[in-house]
Structures are given as structure tokens and as C-alpha cells.
Design an enzyme around this catalytic site. Structure first.
Site, PDB file in Angstrom:
ATOM      1  N   GLY A  46       0.840  -1.189   0.000  1.00  0.00           N
ATOM      2  CA  GLY A  46       0.000   0.000   0.000  1.00  0.00           C
ATOM      3  C   GLY A  46       0.876   1.239   0.000  1.00  0.00           C
ATOM      4  O   GLY A  46       2.037   1.168   0.406  1.00  0.00           O
ATOM      5  N   GLN A  51       3.076   9.917   1.416  1.00  0.00           N
ATOM      6  CA  GLN A  51       4.356   9.197   1.487  1.00  0.00           C
ATOM      7  C   GLN A  51       5.267   9.540   0.308  1.00  0.00           C
ATOM      8  O   GLN A  51       6.457   9.224   0.343  1.00  0.00           O
ATOM      9  CB  GLN A  51       4.128   7.687   1.508  1.00  0.00           C
ATOM     10  CG  GLN A  51       3.548   7.175   2.812  1.00  0.00           C
ATOM     11  CD  GLN A  51       3.497   5.664   2.792  1.00  0.00           C
ATOM     12  OE1 GLN A  51       2.540   5.090   2.317  1.00  0.00           O
ATOM     13  NE2 GLN A  51       4.531   5.025   3.312  1.00  0.00           N
ATOM     14  N   CYS A  91       6.370  -0.266   7.257  1.00  0.00           N
ATOM     15  CA  CYS A  91       5.979   0.927   6.495  1.00  0.00           C
ATOM     16  C   CYS A  91       7.157   1.390   5.663  1.00  0.00           C
ATOM     17  O   CYS A  91       8.284   1.436   6.152  1.00  0.00           O
ATOM     18  CB  CYS A  91       5.560   2.030   7.469  1.00  0.00           C
ATOM     19  SG  CYS A  91       5.068   3.548   6.643  1.00  0.00           S
ATOM     20  N   LEU A  92       6.898   1.748   4.396  1.00  0.00           N
ATOM     21  CA  LEU A  92       7.968   2.212   3.506  1.00  0.00           C
ATOM     22  C   LEU A  92       8.569   3.531   3.984  1.00  0.00           C
ATOM     23  O   LEU A  92       9.665   3.894   3.569  1.00  0.00           O
ATOM     24  CB  LEU A  92       7.427   2.376   2.076  1.00  0.00           C
ATOM     25  CG  LEU A  92       6.934   1.099   1.383  1.00  0.00           C
ATOM     26  CD1 LEU A  92       6.341   1.433   0.026  1.00  0.00           C
ATOM     27  CD2 LEU A  92       8.062   0.083   1.239  1.00  0.00           C
ATOM     28  N   HIS A 133      -4.026   1.160   7.808  1.00  0.00           N
ATOM     29  CA  HIS A 133      -2.682   1.753   7.783  1.00  0.00           C
ATOM     30  C   HIS A 133      -2.661   2.983   6.869  1.00  0.00           C
ATOM     31  O   HIS A 133      -2.115   4.030   7.224  1.00  0.00           O
ATOM     32  CB  HIS A 133      -1.686   0.682   7.309  1.00  0.00           C
ATOM     33  CG  HIS A 133      -0.254   1.107   7.280  1.00  0.00           C
ATOM     34  ND1 HIS A 133       0.690   0.621   8.149  1.00  0.00           N
ATOM     35  CD2 HIS A 133       0.411   1.977   6.461  1.00  0.00           C
ATOM     36  CE1 HIS A 133       1.876   1.174   7.875  1.00  0.00           C
ATOM     37  NE2 HIS A 133       1.725   1.998   6.847  1.00  0.00           N
ATOM     38  N   GLU A 134      -3.295   2.871   5.697  1.00  0.00           N
ATOM     39  CA  GLU A 134      -3.266   3.978   4.722  1.00  0.00           C
ATOM     40  C   GLU A 134      -4.170   5.135   5.147  1.00  0.00           C
ATOM     41  O   GLU A 134      -3.811   6.302   4.979  1.00  0.00           O
ATOM     42  CB  GLU A 134      -3.641   3.487   3.320  1.00  0.00           C
ATOM     43  CG  GLU A 134      -2.774   2.348   2.768  1.00  0.00           C
ATOM     44  CD  GLU A 134      -1.275   2.582   2.870  1.00  0.00           C
ATOM     45  OE1 GLU A 134      -0.835   3.733   2.785  1.00  0.00           O
ATOM     46  OE2 GLU A 134      -0.549   1.585   3.063  1.00  0.00           O
ATOM     47  N   HIS A 137      -2.285   7.094   7.561  1.00  0.00           N
ATOM     48  CA  HIS A 137      -1.323   7.976   6.875  1.00  0.00           C
ATOM     49  C   HIS A 137      -1.996   9.275   6.444  1.00  0.00           C
ATOM     50  O   HIS A 137      -1.480  10.365   6.672  1.00  0.00           O
ATOM     51  CB  HIS A 137      -0.776   7.293   5.610  1.00  0.00           C
ATOM     52  CG  HIS A 137       0.493   6.526   5.831  1.00  0.00           C
ATOM     53  ND1 HIS A 137       1.609   7.070   6.412  1.00  0.00           N
ATOM     54  CD2 HIS A 137       0.827   5.251   5.521  1.00  0.00           C
ATOM     55  CE1 HIS A 137       2.579   6.155   6.456  1.00  0.00           C
ATOM     56  NE2 HIS A 137       2.124   5.040   5.927  1.00  0.00           N
TER      57      HIS A 137
HETATM   58 ZN    ZN Z   1       3.013   3.210   5.785  1.00  0.00          ZN
END
Ligand code: ZN
Length: 166
Positions: A46, A51, A91-92, A133-134, A137
Site C-alpha cells: 500500500g 508518502q 511501512c515504507l 494503515h493507509e 497515513h
Molecule cells: Zn506506511
């Protein structure tokens, strides 16, 4: 198509709430293609727009990694939840952390899709976790904010140490 740079925590764009998208136009469609390319290139499941430095309510998801089957949502909100489940999450934008996080087992997301229509999608398992999670964000919340203070402190220390190397 272009691969975008994934910003790292604690960049302010990750902590600020993102802005709603009025409609889906050429810019949004082209941005989505870049987001999807970036998500796959980073082996992510995702990716939220902030991000990659764009403070808008957009995210892409791919629970199975299958190209061409990615999910794209604008202005998402979670309107129904059920149960609880604890599982590992990464998480990226916080590459130093991979920790168990308690999430809802099942969620229903209401969002605008690529056609500009409002849809409601119910998900379980990994996809439900990705949705939560998104959406976090896009509300300016990174998953480490959901960890206990001791875990959070350890991650922040690691981040500080890595920063000093550059
Ligand atoms: Zn993330």
C-alpha cells in the site's frame, strides 16, 4: 511513468492531515500510475499520497501484488469496524521498524474510486490492515504512533542514530 521518492518519517508531510480530492482528472490519473509503479518497485502492499510528498487524500493498495489489480481510493474513511487482530506491520516511510500492531479484523471503507463514484468496500485480513494503515497515513498518523511508548522510544533512537550517519 515515473518512480517517486518515498519520504521518510518524521518528514512533516507524513504528520499533517491531507486534503480531500474534488474530482478525478488527468493529473490524478497520471499520479496514480506513478504511485502504483512506486509501490511495486518498493515491494509495498500500500502507498499513501503523502508518502511521496503529495498532501492529498489518495492511496493505492495491492494485497496480492498482482499487477493490473491494484486498488485506488480517494477521500477514504472507515465507516464500520469489527473484531480485533494483532499482527506484524511495516511501512515504507519507517524502514527501521517492523512491529506487531493491533487493528480491527474487518473494516468497511467508503471512498471515491477512479471513476469518481462513491463506493463502499468491506475487507478482512491483510487488505483490512492495509486500509487502516493507509487511512492513518492520510490523517497524519504513522503506525509507530500506535505502538507502546517503549517500542516507540526504541524506534526513535534508531532513527536518530541513522540520521547522524548522513
Ligand atoms: Zn506506511
Amino acid at each position: 511513468m515515473a518512480r517517486l521518492k518515498v519520504v521518510q518519517y518524521p518528514n512533516p508531510v507524513l504528520i499533517n492531515k491531507t486534503q480531500p480530492v474534488a474530482s478525478v482528472g488527468d493529473w490524478e490519473r497520471s499520479f496514480i500510475i506513478d504511485m502504483i509503479e512506486t509501490m511495486h518497485a518498493e515491494s509495498g502492499v500500500g502507498l499513501a499520497a503523502n508518502q511521496v510528498g503529495v498532501s492529498k487524500q489518495i492511496f493505492v493498495a495491492s494485497a496480492d501484488g498482482v499487477q493490473g489489480k491494484e486498488l485506488v481510493y480517494f477521500n477514504p474513511e472507515i465507516i464500520h469496524t469489527a473484531g480485533e487482530i494483532r499482527d506484524f506491520e511495516g511501512c515504507l516511510s519507517v524502514r527501521e521498524a517492523y512491529e506487531p500492531v493491533t487493528r480491527f479484523r474487518e473494516v468497511t471503507l467508503r471512498a471515491m474510486n477512479l471513476d469518481g463514484k462513491i463506493v463502499e468496500v468491506t475487507a478482512k485480513g491483510l487488505l483490512a490492515r492495509i486500509f487502516q494503515h493507509e487511512v492513518d497515513h492520510l490523517n497524519g498518523m504513522v503506525f509507530v504512533h500506535r505502538l507502546g511508548w517503549w517500542k516507540r522510544r526504541m524506534i526513535f533512537k534508531k532513527l536518530e542514530k541513522n540520521k547522524q550517519r548522513f
